[in-house]
Scaffold this motif. Structure first.
Motif, PDB file in Angstrom:
ATOM      1  N   ILE A   1      66.448 -22.024  77.980  1.00  0.00           N
ATOM      2  CA  ILE A   1      67.434 -21.186  77.298  1.00  0.00           C
ATOM      3  C   ILE A   1      68.055 -21.941  76.123  1.00  0.00           C
ATOM      4  O   ILE A   1      68.258 -21.372  75.040  1.00  0.00           O
ATOM      5  CB  ILE A   1      68.522 -20.728  78.293  1.00  0.00           C
ATOM      6  N   SER A   2      68.330 -23.242  76.304  1.00  0.00           N
ATOM      7  CA  SER A   2      68.903 -24.046  75.220  1.00  0.00           C
ATOM      8  C   SER A   2      67.953 -24.122  74.033  1.00  0.00           C
ATOM      9  O   SER A   2      68.372 -24.014  72.868  1.00  0.00           O
ATOM     10  CB  SER A   2      69.232 -25.451  75.727  1.00  0.00           C
ATOM     11  N   ASN A   3      66.661 -24.309  74.314  1.00  0.00           N
ATOM     12  CA  ASN A   3      65.668 -24.332  73.235  1.00  0.00           C
ATOM     13  C   ASN A   3      65.628 -23.006  72.499  1.00  0.00           C
ATOM     14  O   ASN A   3      65.533 -22.962  71.265  1.00  0.00           O
ATOM     15  CB  ASN A   3      64.288 -24.671  73.796  1.00  0.00           C
ATOM     16  N   GLN A   4      65.684 -21.906  73.247  1.00  0.00           N
ATOM     17  CA  GLN A   4      65.625 -20.591  72.623  1.00  0.00           C
ATOM     18  C   GLN A   4      66.886 -20.302  71.808  1.00  0.00           C
ATOM     19  O   GLN A   4      66.815 -19.631  70.771  1.00  0.00           O
ATOM     20  CB  GLN A   4      65.416 -19.507  73.686  1.00  0.00           C
ATOM     21  N   ILE A   5      68.021 -20.801  72.269  1.00  0.00           N
ATOM     22  CA  ILE A   5      69.243 -20.635  71.482  1.00  0.00           C
ATOM     23  C   ILE A   5      69.121 -21.359  70.146  1.00  0.00           C
ATOM     24  O   ILE A   5      69.484 -20.830  69.082  1.00  0.00           O
ATOM     25  CB  ILE A   5      70.466 -21.135  72.274  1.00  0.00           C
ATOM     26  N   PHE A   6      68.577 -22.583  70.201  1.00  0.00           N
ATOM     27  CA  PHE A   6      68.369 -23.319  68.950  1.00  0.00           C
ATOM     28  C   PHE A   6      67.380 -22.581  68.047  1.00  0.00           C
ATOM     29  O   PHE A   6      67.602 -22.454  66.834  1.00  0.00           O
ATOM     30  CB  PHE A   6      67.856 -24.727  69.250  1.00  0.00           C
ATOM     31  N   ASN A   7      66.282 -22.076  68.633  1.00  0.00           N
ATOM     32  CA  ASN A   7      65.331 -21.296  67.849  1.00  0.00           C
ATOM     33  C   ASN A   7      65.998 -20.057  67.268  1.00  0.00           C
ATOM     34  O   ASN A   7      65.682 -19.623  66.154  1.00  0.00           O
ATOM     35  CB  ASN A   7      64.136 -20.893  68.715  1.00  0.00           C
ATOM     36  N   GLY A   8      66.930 -19.472  68.039  1.00  0.00           N
ATOM     37  CA  GLY A   8      67.652 -18.307  67.549  1.00  0.00           C
ATOM     38  C   GLY A   8      68.465 -18.624  66.305  1.00  0.00           C
ATOM     39  O   GLY A   8      68.539 -17.813  65.372  1.00  0.00           O
ATOM     40  N   PHE A   9      69.072 -19.808  66.274  1.00  0.00           N
ATOM     41  CA  PHE A   9      69.823 -20.203  65.084  1.00  0.00           C
ATOM     42  C   PHE A   9      68.894 -20.371  63.878  1.00  0.00           C
ATOM     43  O   PHE A   9      69.262 -20.009  62.755  1.00  0.00           O
ATOM     44  CB  PHE A   9      70.582 -21.506  65.343  1.00  0.00           C
ATOM     45  N   SER A  10      67.709 -20.903  64.091  1.00  0.00           N
ATOM     46  CA  SER A  10      66.777 -21.064  62.973  1.00  0.00           C
ATOM     47  C   SER A  10      66.248 -19.714  62.503  1.00  0.00           C
ATOM     48  O   SER A  10      66.108 -19.481  61.293  1.00  0.00           O
ATOM     49  CB  SER A  10      65.625 -21.981  63.375  1.00  0.00           C
ATOM     50  N   VAL A  11      65.964 -18.801  63.451  1.00  0.00           N
ATOM     51  CA  VAL A  11      65.544 -17.448  63.074  1.00  0.00           C
ATOM     52  C   VAL A  11      66.668 -16.743  62.330  1.00  0.00           C
ATOM     53  O   VAL A  11      66.440 -16.052  61.327  1.00  0.00           O
ATOM     54  CB  VAL A  11      65.133 -16.641  64.324  1.00  0.00           C
ATOM     55  N   ALA A  12      67.901 -16.917  62.813  1.00  0.00           N
ATOM     56  CA  ALA A  12      69.054 -16.324  62.133  1.00  0.00           C
ATOM     57  C   ALA A  12      69.190 -16.853  60.711  1.00  0.00           C
ATOM     58  O   ALA A  12      69.576 -16.113  59.795  1.00  0.00           O
ATOM     59  CB  ALA A  12      70.324 -16.614  62.930  1.00  0.00           C
ATOM     60  N   SER A  13      68.874 -18.121  60.503  1.00  0.00           N
ATOM     61  CA  SER A  13      68.947 -18.702  59.165  1.00  0.00           C
ATOM     62  C   SER A  13      67.951 -18.030  58.225  1.00  0.00           C
ATOM     63  O   SER A  13      68.277 -17.744  57.062  1.00  0.00           O
ATOM     64  CB  SER A  13      68.673 -20.209  59.229  1.00  0.00           C
ATOM     65  N   ILE A  14      66.750 -17.754  58.730  1.00  0.00           N
ATOM     66  CA  ILE A  14      65.753 -17.070  57.909  1.00  0.00           C
ATOM     67  C   ILE A  14      66.193 -15.639  57.627  1.00  0.00           C
ATOM     68  O   ILE A  14      66.096 -15.154  56.489  1.00  0.00           O
ATOM     69  CB  ILE A  14      64.384 -17.089  58.610  1.00  0.00           C
ATOM     70  N   PHE A  15      66.676 -14.938  58.665  1.00  0.00           N
ATOM     71  CA  PHE A  15      67.193 -13.579  58.476  1.00  0.00           C
ATOM     72  C   PHE A  15      68.298 -13.568  57.420  1.00  0.00           C
ATOM     73  O   PHE A  15      68.358 -12.681  56.566  1.00  0.00           O
ATOM     74  CB  PHE A  15      67.742 -13.027  59.788  1.00  0.00           C
ATOM     75  N   LEU A  16      69.170 -14.566  57.488  1.00  0.00           N
ATOM     76  CA  LEU A  16      70.307 -14.620  56.563  1.00  0.00           C
ATOM     77  C   LEU A  16      69.839 -14.822  55.133  1.00  0.00           C
ATOM     78  O   LEU A  16      70.296 -14.122  54.212  1.00  0.00           O
ATOM     79  CB  LEU A  16      71.244 -15.751  56.984  1.00  0.00           C
TER      80      LEU A  16
ATOM     81  N   ALA B   1      68.610 -32.369  78.949  1.00  0.00           N
ATOM     82  CA  ALA B   1      67.299 -33.026  79.042  1.00  0.00           C
ATOM     83  C   ALA B   1      66.181 -31.993  78.921  1.00  0.00           C
ATOM     84  O   ALA B   1      66.201 -30.947  79.579  1.00  0.00           O
ATOM     85  CB  ALA B   1      67.183 -33.770  80.365  1.00  0.00           C
ATOM     86  N   GLY B   2      65.220 -32.307  78.059  1.00  0.00           N
ATOM     87  CA  GLY B   2      64.106 -31.395  77.830  1.00  0.00           C
ATOM     88  C   GLY B   2      64.263 -30.534  76.598  1.00  0.00           C
ATOM     89  O   GLY B   2      63.327 -29.822  76.209  1.00  0.00           O
ATOM     90  N   VAL B   3      65.426 -30.591  75.967  1.00  0.00           N
ATOM     91  CA  VAL B   3      65.663 -29.796  74.764  1.00  0.00           C
ATOM     92  C   VAL B   3      65.049 -30.508  73.561  1.00  0.00           C
ATOM     93  O   VAL B   3      65.208 -31.722  73.385  1.00  0.00           O
ATOM     94  CB  VAL B   3      67.171 -29.573  74.537  1.00  0.00           C
ATOM     95  N   SER B   4      64.333 -29.756  72.743  1.00  0.00           N
ATOM     96  CA  SER B   4      63.673 -30.301  71.557  1.00  0.00           C
ATOM     97  C   SER B   4      64.209 -29.605  70.312  1.00  0.00           C
ATOM     98  O   SER B   4      64.286 -28.364  70.269  1.00  0.00           O
ATOM     99  CB  SER B   4      62.152 -30.105  71.660  1.00  0.00           C
ATOM    100  N   LEU B   5      64.597 -30.398  69.326  1.00  0.00           N
ATOM    101  CA  LEU B   5      65.112 -29.862  68.064  1.00  0.00           C
ATOM    102  C   LEU B   5      64.179 -30.301  66.935  1.00  0.00           C
ATOM    103  O   LEU B   5      64.352 -31.389  66.370  1.00  0.00           O
ATOM    104  CB  LEU B   5      66.531 -30.373  67.804  1.00  0.00           C
ATOM    105  N   PRO B   6      63.170 -29.494  66.587  1.00  0.00           N
ATOM    106  CA  PRO B   6      62.225 -29.887  65.532  1.00  0.00           C
ATOM    107  C   PRO B   6      62.924 -30.069  64.192  1.00  0.00           C
ATOM    108  O   PRO B   6      63.839 -29.307  63.839  1.00  0.00           O
ATOM    109  CB  PRO B   6      61.239 -28.709  65.492  1.00  0.00           C
ATOM    110  N   ALA B   7      62.471 -31.044  63.436  1.00  0.00           N
ATOM    111  CA  ALA B   7      63.072 -31.330  62.134  1.00  0.00           C
ATOM    112  C   ALA B   7      62.910 -30.158  61.175  1.00  0.00           C
ATOM    113  O   ALA B   7      63.783 -29.907  60.336  1.00  0.00           O
ATOM    114  CB  ALA B   7      62.442 -32.591  61.545  1.00  0.00           C
TER     115      ALA B   7
END
Length: 302
Positions: free
Chosen positions: A7-22, A143-149
């Motif tokens: 869920i934490s990974n998907q939340i981070f992905n959601g912020f990146s998707v939101a950035s593209i939408f914005l 632990a296990g959360v990945s934040l791609p550059a």
């Protein structure tokens, strides 16, 4: 990976998707809020940004190429948007339906032109090596959360654009004039403000931001003639849900839709997530038709 990390990974992905939408939606919000113009060729400004990034990185490869591609794409898309506004939209501004149909025709022309020049398959933009890594959390509750550059870079670009728009609108003369036109177009013209100049500036600015969206999309996947069409519908949803012409509302709506889309994909596939996204917007509009933030303006009264 446990459910919390997922869920934490998907939340981070959601912020990146939101950035593209914005980035894709800001131009639409600005142009409609000021000019009441629905630009169906806005997605092609995004596409052009991707192709400008490709051409720039052919000339300047490596990490510096991406940094140079950002201003090049902004200027190139802004210039194209300015040409479109002066030659077509300004002549049809009082005929919304004609404007919509004309810009749709421009959209088709630009797509076909890109197919003839670059091919229908698309072109690849090689992300620089400094975007290959990321942040890996191995200890603690995350632990296990990945934040791609790459995703962090996209979020940083969106934040930079928001800060830039805020500074322009609040601390520059042209920003003051644009806000005046947005509040009361007829009164602004009566006081001597060049309304057509404000229209041109805001249209160029919105097109340039779409060009930046094309750059960040280019490092995620191939640039194709139809890449803009993939994001134009979510961009319209963000604008409608955010409140027409409201930058703050557009930002909040982009975050809401980006997070909703990312979290929905935990339980359903991408296609069903898009359907649920549309249903979510429809339900939201039923309860709050003015959008997240109602923009106080006389521009929409007539």
């Amino acid at each position: 990976m446990d459910s919390f990390a997922l869920i934490s990974n998907q939340i981070f992905n959601g912020f990146s998707v939101a950035s593209i939408f914005l980035l894709a939606a800001l131009g639409l919000a600005l142009s409609f809020g000021l000019m009441r113009v629905i630009n169906m060729a806005h997605g092609e400004m995004l596409m052009l940004g991707g192709y400008f990034a490709f051409l720039t990185m052919q000339i300047i490869p490596g990490g510096m190429g991406l940094l140079v591609a950002l201003p090049v794409a902004f200027i190139g898309a802004a210039a194209t948007g300015g040409l479109l506004q002066t030659t077509l939209i300004s002549r049809l501004a009082k005929r919304p339906l004609d404007t919509l149909l004309a810009t749709w025709g421009v959209s088709l022309i630009l797509q076909q032109a890109s197919r003839d020049i670059f091919g229908a398959i698309g072109v690849e933009v090689q992300a620089p090596t400094w975007l290959d890594g990321g942040i890996q959390i191995t200890e603690g509750i995350f632990a296990g959360v990945s934040l791609p550059a790459t995703r962090l870079f996209i979020i940083a670009v969106a934040i930079f654009v928001l800060i830039g728009l805020t500074l322009i609108f609040r601390h520059t003369r042209i920003g003051l004039l644009i806000r005046a036109v947005n509040q009361d177009r007829m009164m602004a013209a009566a006081t001597g403000i060049e309304v057509k100049r404000a229209d041109l500036i805001i249209f160029c600015l919105g097109s340039g931001i779409a060009g930046l969206a094309g750059v960040v999309l280019a490092i995620l996947g191939p640039v194709t003639p139809s890449v803009g069409q993939s994001y134009i519908v979510p961009a319209f949803l963000v604008v409608v849900m955010g409140g027409l012409g409201s930058i703050a509302g557009t930002t909040i709506a982009a975050l809401m839709l980006g997070l909703f889309s990312a979290l929905a994909q935990i339980y359903v596939d991408v296609s069903m997530a898009q359907v649920l996204l549309l249903v979510f917007v429809i339900i939201f509009i039923q309860f709050r038709p003015q959008g997240v933030i109602a923009q106080k303006s006389r521009a929409l009264d007539v």
